[in-house]
Design a protein around this motif. Structure first.
Motif, PDB file in Angstrom:
ATOM      1  N   LYS A 200     -14.261   9.799 -13.695  1.00 23.18           N
ATOM      2  CA  LYS A 200     -13.280   8.853 -14.250  1.00 23.18           C
ATOM      3  C   LYS A 200     -13.099   7.631 -13.352  1.00 23.18           C
ATOM      4  N   LEU A 201     -13.384   7.785 -12.068  1.00 20.95           N
ATOM      5  CA  LEU A 201     -13.160   6.693 -11.128  1.00 20.95           C
ATOM      6  C   LEU A 201     -14.044   5.489 -11.463  1.00 20.95           C
ATOM      7  N   THR A 202     -13.447   4.301 -11.405  1.00 28.41           N
ATOM      8  CA  THR A 202     -14.178   3.053 -11.640  1.00 28.41           C
ATOM      9  C   THR A 202     -13.955   2.103 -10.467  1.00 28.41           C
ATOM     10  N   GLN A 203     -14.746   1.045 -10.433  1.00 37.65           N
ATOM     11  CA  GLN A 203     -14.566   0.042  -9.381  1.00 37.65           C
ATOM     12  C   GLN A 203     -13.179  -0.579  -9.466  1.00 37.65           C
ATOM     13  N   ASP A 204     -12.728  -0.858 -10.681  1.00 32.26           N
ATOM     14  CA  ASP A 204     -11.389  -1.435 -10.835  1.00 32.26           C
ATOM     15  C   ASP A 204     -10.311  -0.464 -10.360  1.00 32.26           C
ATOM     16  N   ALA A 205     -10.470   0.801 -10.687  1.00 29.72           N
ATOM     17  CA  ALA A 205      -9.479   1.795 -10.261  1.00 29.72           C
ATOM     18  C   ALA A 205      -9.460   1.924  -8.746  1.00 29.72           C
ATOM     19  N   LEU A 206     -10.643   1.898  -8.117  1.00 32.22           N
ATOM     20  CA  LEU A 206     -10.708   1.988  -6.667  1.00 32.22           C
ATOM     21  C   LEU A 206     -10.036   0.780  -6.024  1.00 32.22           C
ATOM     22  N   SER A 207     -10.229  -0.395  -6.611  1.00 32.04           N
ATOM     23  CA  SER A 207      -9.582  -1.603  -6.120  1.00 32.04           C
ATOM     24  C   SER A 207      -8.065  -1.510  -6.274  1.00 32.04           C
ATOM     25  N   ASP A 208      -7.625  -0.958  -7.399  1.00 28.98           N
ATOM     26  CA  ASP A 208      -6.185  -0.783  -7.622  1.00 28.98           C
ATOM     27  C   ASP A 208      -5.595   0.185  -6.603  1.00 28.98           C
ATOM     28  N   TYR A 209      -6.319   1.263  -6.327  1.00 25.32           N
ATOM     29  CA  TYR A 209      -5.864   2.210  -5.302  1.00 25.32           C
ATOM     30  C   TYR A 209      -5.719   1.510  -3.958  1.00 25.32           C
ATOM     31  N   SER A 210      -6.713   0.699  -3.623  1.00 24.69           N
ATOM     32  CA  SER A 210      -6.695   0.005  -2.338  1.00 24.69           C
ATOM     33  C   SER A 210      -5.470  -0.894  -2.212  1.00 24.69           C
ATOM     34  N   ASP A 211      -5.169  -1.632  -3.271  1.00 21.94           N
ATOM     35  CA  ASP A 211      -3.996  -2.513  -3.249  1.00 21.94           C
ATOM     36  C   ASP A 211      -2.708  -1.706  -3.105  1.00 21.94           C
ATOM     37  N   LEU A 212      -2.616  -0.606  -3.854  1.00 17.40           N
ATOM     38  CA  LEU A 212      -1.411   0.226  -3.806  1.00 17.40           C
ATOM     39  C   LEU A 212      -1.256   0.883  -2.439  1.00 17.40           C
ATOM     40  N   GLN A 213      -2.356   1.357  -1.892  1.00 13.28           N
ATOM     41  CA  GLN A 213      -2.300   2.004  -0.575  1.00 13.28           C
ATOM     42  C   GLN A 213      -1.759   1.055   0.487  1.00 13.28           C
ATOM     43  N   TYR A 214      -2.267  -0.153   0.480  1.00 11.18           N
ATOM     44  CA  TYR A 214      -1.833  -1.112   1.498  1.00 11.18           C
ATOM     45  C   TYR A 214      -0.370  -1.493   1.285  1.00 11.18           C
ATOM     46  N   LYS A 215       0.041  -1.621   0.045  1.00 13.09           N
ATOM     47  CA  LYS A 215       1.438  -1.944  -0.258  1.00 13.09           C
ATOM     48  C   LYS A 215       2.363  -0.834   0.251  1.00 13.09           C
ATOM     49  N   ILE A 216       2.011   0.410  -0.023  1.00 18.30           N
ATOM     50  CA  ILE A 216       2.828   1.540   0.433  1.00 18.30           C
ATOM     51  C   ILE A 216       2.888   1.588   1.947  1.00 18.30           C
ATOM     52  N   PHE A 217       1.746   1.395   2.579  1.00 18.67           N
ATOM     53  CA  PHE A 217       1.661   1.477   4.043  1.00 18.67           C
ATOM     54  C   PHE A 217       2.533   0.420   4.707  1.00 18.67           C
ATOM     55  N   THR A 218       2.484  -0.785   4.195  1.00 16.66           N
ATOM     56  CA  THR A 218       3.288  -1.855   4.798  1.00 16.66           C
ATOM     57  C   THR A 218       4.776  -1.648   4.525  1.00 16.66           C
ATOM     58  N   GLN A 219       5.106  -1.116   3.353  1.00 15.06           N
ATOM     59  CA  GLN A 219       6.505  -0.807   3.064  1.00 15.06           C
ATOM     60  C   GLN A 219       7.026   0.285   3.990  1.00 15.06           C
ATOM     61  N   ALA A 220       6.221   1.308   4.193  1.00 16.58           N
ATOM     62  CA  ALA A 220       6.637   2.434   5.031  1.00 16.58           C
ATOM     63  C   ALA A 220       6.816   2.014   6.482  1.00 16.58           C
ATOM     64  N   ALA A 221       6.012   1.040   6.930  1.00 15.93           N
ATOM     65  CA  ALA A 221       6.107   0.578   8.317  1.00 15.93           C
ATOM     66  C   ALA A 221       7.509   0.073   8.638  1.00 15.93           C
ATOM     67  N   GLU A 222       8.197  -0.457   7.636  1.00 12.97           N
ATOM     68  CA  GLU A 222       9.535  -0.989   7.846  1.00 12.97           C
ATOM     69  C   GLU A 222      10.569   0.106   8.074  1.00 12.97           C
ATOM     70  N   LEU A 223      10.195   1.354   7.808  1.00 13.03           N
ATOM     71  CA  LEU A 223      11.124   2.475   7.957  1.00 13.03           C
ATOM     72  C   LEU A 223      10.954   3.215   9.280  1.00 13.03           C
ATOM     73  N   VAL A 224      10.002   2.763  10.105  1.00 13.83           N
ATOM     74  CA  VAL A 224       9.687   3.436  11.363  1.00 13.83           C
ATOM     75  C   VAL A 224      10.497   2.827  12.503  1.00 13.83           C
ATOM     76  N   SER A 225      11.004   3.674  13.389  1.00 18.10           N
ATOM     77  CA  SER A 225      11.747   3.191  14.551  1.00 18.10           C
ATOM     78  C   SER A 225      10.836   2.361  15.450  1.00 18.10           C
ATOM     79  N   GLU A 226      11.419   1.609  16.371  1.00 17.11           N
ATOM     80  CA  GLU A 226      10.662   0.693  17.217  1.00 17.11           C
ATOM     81  C   GLU A 226       9.584   1.390  18.020  1.00 17.11           C
ATOM     82  N   THR A 227       9.842   2.626  18.410  1.00 14.63           N
ATOM     83  CA  THR A 227       8.847   3.375  19.198  1.00 14.63           C
ATOM     84  C   THR A 227       8.265   4.543  18.406  1.00 14.63           C
ATOM     85  N   GLY A 228       8.459   4.537  17.082  1.00 14.59           N
ATOM     86  CA  GLY A 228       8.043   5.659  16.258  1.00 14.59           C
ATOM     87  C   GLY A 228       6.582   5.628  15.842  1.00 14.59           C
TER      88      GLY A 228
END
Length: 394
Positions: A309-337
């Motif tokens: 089922k995986l397509t190039q477009d789906a993989l690209s969408d995953y990549s965008d979502l992954q980076y968005k989640i990762f950067t959002q989560a970074a804001e929840l980490v303590s200064e030394t966390g």
């Protein structure tokens, strides 16, 4: 059900899947229509169907057609079984072989590399680049059924005591070196949910490499840990078992976390579920784990439908979502966390590329840990990386 009848059922289910039905739905609907099929019959049919989907391209080539019948013929040919003896047209058996089918099955199989290894052609370059010299080995591994792994709850049992309890219920296991409290089931995997060890919370079903991801996290006592993409809570439960930490669980779809309270109660641990707003209010956390949505390529043995089922477009969408989640989560980490990133993927763009991009765009973060687990007899494919802004030693 006789063996030929099981093949007929598999052909019917595969035809529905190939026509666009979801694989699990096709299996479930067949089971509902087939009340005569016992649990062993349903399990056997499911195994045939899943194996045919894992090896969809190679079996289609071997069997002469990408149809339910062609896949099952390819399945039998690859197992060196006599199709003519099973395709007899007798009661509930598949129709006899046609002349064309007999002629095709008598030929030697000639497969190109991508077909032989059941690699989606468009993804083959990425897979080869990501896996290097392990490409053929890993792709061959993904053509076979995955073992069942258990995590022993160290707060409630030892490996030996869990093994003994399981053995009393007909479940034989062996320790798996991928993770310190992992057991591989070698006999009786379908008896696990009915076992006393399961009821008492001595064990959880969790892949060994998934356990190893949790073991790789730099957990210290009294940490506040957020599993940011918790889903059913498997990793949150493992984290709560590994160290004396306070565990929180969050998911963009809160419904996915519905089983966490019961699972935590059975395991004897506490996990606090948080909405997105609550996670922001409870921040900062000492460690935030982002087990992000991904292609699932490291677990294609368990979910073979995803490979096709995986397509190039789906993989690209995953990549965008992954980076968005990762950067959002970074804001929840303590200064030394610690900011941890994980996938059940073996594709570089979902793994190392994401970490390299994040570090390039956020130079204050540095990598503590970066590990890739590849699919093997001892676990699925997983990736984990841990980053920090603090002075914690690597």
């Amino acid at each position: 059900m006789t063996p030929p009848a099981r093949l007929s059922a598999a052909i019917e289910i595969l035809d529905r899947y190939l026509a666009g039905d979801a694989l699990e739905r096709a299996l479930t609907n067949w089971a509902r229509r087939s009340r005569f099929a016992g649990s062993k019959d349903r399990a056997a049919v499911r195994d045939i169907v899943f194996q045919c989907v894992r090896c969809r391209k190679s079996y289609a080539c071997a069997g002469g057609a990408e149809t339910g019948r062609g896949l099952v013929l390819g399945y039998l040919k690859m197992k060196s079984q006599d199709s003519a003896a099973l395709f007899t047209g007798a009661t509930h058996a598949p129709a006899p072989l046609s002349g064309e089918e007999k002629e095709h099955l008598a030929k030697e199989i000639e497969l190109t590399s991508d077909v032989a290894l059941d690699a989606p052609p468009w993804l083959e370059p990425d897979l080869k680049n990501s896996l290097g010299t392990r490409y053929a080995e890993v792709m061959a591994t993904l053509q076979n059924r995955a073992p069942v792994f258990l995590r022993v709850n160290r707060k409630a049992a030892t490996l030996a005591s869990a093994q003994e309890s399981l053995a009393n219920d007909g479940v034989e296991t062996q320790p798996c070196l991928t993770a310190p409290f992992a057991l591989k089931v070698v006999v009786g995997e379908r008896r696990v949910p009915q076992s006393a060890a399961w009821a008492a919370g001595l064990i959880e079903v969790q892949d060994a490499a998934s356990q190893a991801v949790c073991e790789a996290l730099p957990l210290d006592a009294d940490m506040r840990v957020l599993d940011y993409c918790a889903g059913g809570g498997g990793k949150a439960l493992a984290i709560a078992d590994i160290a004396q930490v306070r565990v929180f669980a969050h998911d963009a779809d809160p419904g996915r976390m519905s089983e966490i309270p019961d699972r935590a109660k059975r395991a004897g641990v506490k996990i606090s579920r948080l909405s997105t707003a609550e996670a922001v209010l409870q921040a900062p956390f000492d460690l935030v784990l982002c087990d992000v949505p991904c292609s699932g390529s490291g677990a294609w043995r368990r979910s073979p439908e995803g490979k096709w089922k995986l397509t190039q477009d789906a993989l690209s969408d995953y990549s965008d979502l992954q980076y968005k989640i990762f950067t959002q989560a970074a804001e929840l980490v303590s200064e030394t966390g610690i900011l941890a990133y994980a996938t059940c993927s073996i594709i570089g763009p979902e793994n190392t590329d994401q970490i390299d991009r994040f570090c390039a765009e956020h130079p204050e973060w540095r990598i503590l840990i970066r590990k890739q687990f590849l699919p093997s007899p001892d676990g699925d494919g997983f990736f984990v990386a841990c980053l920090t802004r603090g002075d914690r030693p690597a």
